[in-house]
Design an enzyme around this catalytic site. Structure first.
Site, PDB file in Angstrom:
ATOM      1  CG  HIS A 134      -2.063   0.884   1.220  1.00 52.69           C
ATOM      2  ND1 HIS A 134      -2.388   1.675   0.130  1.00 52.69           N
ATOM      3  CD2 HIS A 134      -3.008   1.157   2.165  1.00 52.69           C
ATOM      4  CE1 HIS A 134      -3.474   2.372   0.406  1.00 52.69           C
ATOM      5  NE2 HIS A 134      -3.863   2.084   1.636  1.00 52.69           N
ATOM      6  CD  GLN A 137      -2.439   4.733   4.962  1.00 50.76           C
ATOM      7  OE1 GLN A 137      -3.512   4.547   4.413  1.00 50.76           O
ATOM      8  NE2 GLN A 137      -2.268   5.670   5.890  1.00 50.76           N
ATOM      9  CG  ASP A 225      -3.500  -2.493   8.949  1.00 52.79           C
ATOM     10  OD1 ASP A 225      -4.638  -1.972   9.038  1.00 52.79           O
ATOM     11  OD2 ASP A 225      -3.060  -2.955   7.874  1.00 52.79           O
ATOM     12  CB  CYS A 264      -3.360   2.707   7.286  1.00 49.90           C
ATOM     13  SG  CYS A 264      -4.027   1.020   7.245  1.00 49.90           S
ATOM     14  NE  ARG A 292      -3.629   7.181   1.608  1.00 49.67           N
ATOM     15  CZ  ARG A 292      -4.454   6.177   1.309  1.00 49.67           C
ATOM     16  NH1 ARG A 292      -5.142   5.586   2.269  1.00 49.67           N
ATOM     17  NH2 ARG A 292      -4.584   5.733   0.057  1.00 49.67           N
TER      18      ARG A 292
HETATM   19  N1   CP Z   1      -6.187   3.479   4.720  1.00 56.27           N
HETATM   20  C1   CP Z   1      -6.932   3.198   3.628  1.00 56.27           C
HETATM   21  O1   CP Z   1      -6.422   2.872   2.543  1.00 56.27           O
HETATM   22  O2   CP Z   1      -8.272   3.350   3.804  1.00 56.27           O
HETATM   23  P1   CP Z   1      -9.427   2.930   2.804  1.00 56.27           P
HETATM   24  O3   CP Z   1      -9.453   1.434   2.735  1.00 56.27           O
HETATM   25  O4   CP Z   1     -10.667   3.519   3.402  1.00 56.27           O
HETATM   26  O5   CP Z   1      -9.123   3.502   1.438  1.00 56.27           O
HETATM   27  N1  NVA Z   2      -4.325  -4.161   5.801  1.00 55.60           N
HETATM   28  C1  NVA Z   2      -5.570  -3.502   5.494  1.00 55.60           C
HETATM   29  C2  NVA Z   2      -5.339  -2.066   5.114  1.00 55.60           C
HETATM   30  C3  NVA Z   2      -6.589  -1.297   4.814  1.00 55.60           C
HETATM   31  C4  NVA Z   2      -6.324   0.089   4.343  1.00 55.60           C
HETATM   32  C5  NVA Z   2      -6.284  -4.254   4.383  1.00 55.60           C
HETATM   33  O1  NVA Z   2      -5.636  -4.651   3.417  1.00 55.60           O
HETATM   34  O2  NVA Z   2      -7.501  -4.444   4.487  1.00 55.60           O
END
Ligand code: CP
Ligand code: NVA
Length: 305
Positions: A134, A137, A225, A264, A292
């Site tokens: 990600h 992020q 997370d 996040c 973000r």
């Molecule tokens: N942190 C993040 O990516 O959030 P969303 O899943 O809401 O986009």
């Molecule tokens: N680890 C989480 C992050 C969400 C923004 C997922 O992948 O669902």
């Protein structure tokens, strides 16, 4: 073509310029309404398509507002209402969308699909989260830490919980930004060990622990997370296996005085973090969420530089 798929291919200097641009764009438009474009509107006339194979609140809204503030516009596709869910190939979808829009942000179940999309696309492609990483992020996360006075080079960041996409991304950032990373996960929840080796090979310091207390000792930043990421099927088992990895006030006390807390979001109070931590004075999570937007703008601008 400048794709933003992961931190790996970008030199530290490029990543630094993205972070600095996020901060300066944020500062330059403080008094403007959120729907107004930045004065220089560098992406006027540009359209961003966003493909979502998974849910999103922050990524969706922050990218939408980001391209608007840069002077452009956006459109959103979900895989369920496009032809992707009926079997049209990722490559054909990429070729077609590249004839209509100027850039694509994709949130995909499988990392390989974002790579395949970028390979076939004729426009910049941004990874908006996969099972592996990600990268958008972490730009926001590191911006948030710097704004809170954390000097990244030499900082100690502790990751506590599942070795998931965000854990991997913190690993990717260690050699690029010079922080050292302590990762505490239970057996069976390790981060991508190939990424750990690669980061170490690029002079990143990554220390792996089973005991969250050891990982958090001496940390300047503690990161949590969700224990159940999007796409994970074994929620009950995960909540059991990861239960001892909750970031509590007691755990935070083992970190350095004034240590910062990041997440996040979305968060599950009482599962991966206690409410008194995420809603307490050490938490930066809403600045992190706001950033973000600013980070996305810097990433978009970098794609067209
Ligand atoms: N942190 C993040 O990516 O959030 P969303 O899943 O809401 O986009
Ligand atoms: N680890 C989480 C992050 C969400 C923004 C997922 O992948 O669902």
């Amino acid at each position: 073509m400048r794709h933003f798929l992961d931190l790996w291919p970008l030199p530290s200097t490029e990543l630094r310029s993205i972070l600095d641009n996020a901060k300066s764009r944020k500062a330059a438009r403080k008094e403007l309404p959120r729907g107004a474009a930045d004065r220089d509107a560098p992406l006027a006339g540009h359209t961003l398509a966003m493909i979502f194979e998974k849910n999103s609140t922050r990524t969706r809204v922050s990218f939408d507002m980001a391209i608007r503030q840069l002077g452009g516009s956006s459109l959103i596709l979900t895989s369920s209402d496009s032809q992707i869910s009926r079997g049209e190939s990722i490559e054909d979808t990429a070729r077609v969308l590249s004839r209509y829009v100027d850039a694509v942000m994709m949130r995909a179940n499988r990392h390989a699909d974002v790579l395949a999309f970028a390979e076939a696309a004729g426009v910049p492609v941004i990874n908006g989260l996969t099972d592996k990483s990600h990268p958008c992020q972490i730009i926001a996360d590191l911006q948030t830490l710097e704004e809170a006075g954390v000097q990244l080079a030499g900082a100690r960041i502790a990751w506590v919980g599942d070795g998931n996409n965000m854990a991997n991304t913190f690993i990717h950032g260690a050699p690029k930004f010079g922080y050292s990373l302590a990762v505490a996960t239970p057996g069976g929840y390790d981060p991508d060990m190939g990424d750990v080796e690669r980061a170490r090979g690029e002079q990143g310091r990554i220390d792996l622990y089973r005991d969250p207390k050891q990982a958090v000792a001496g940390a300047d930043v503690v990161v949590a997370d969700t224990f159940v990421s999007m796409g994970d099927k074994d929620a009950d088992k995960r909540l059991t296996d990861l239960g001892a990895y909750k970031v509590s006030g007691e755990l935070m006390q083992l970190a350095n005085g004034g240590a910062k807390f990041l997440h996040c979001l979305p968060a599950h109070r009482g599962e991966e973090v206690d409410a008194d931590v995420i809603d307490g004075p050490q938490s930066l999570v809403f600045d992190e969420a706001e950033n973000r937007l600013h980070a996305q703008k810097a990433i978009l601008e970098w794609c067209f530089r």
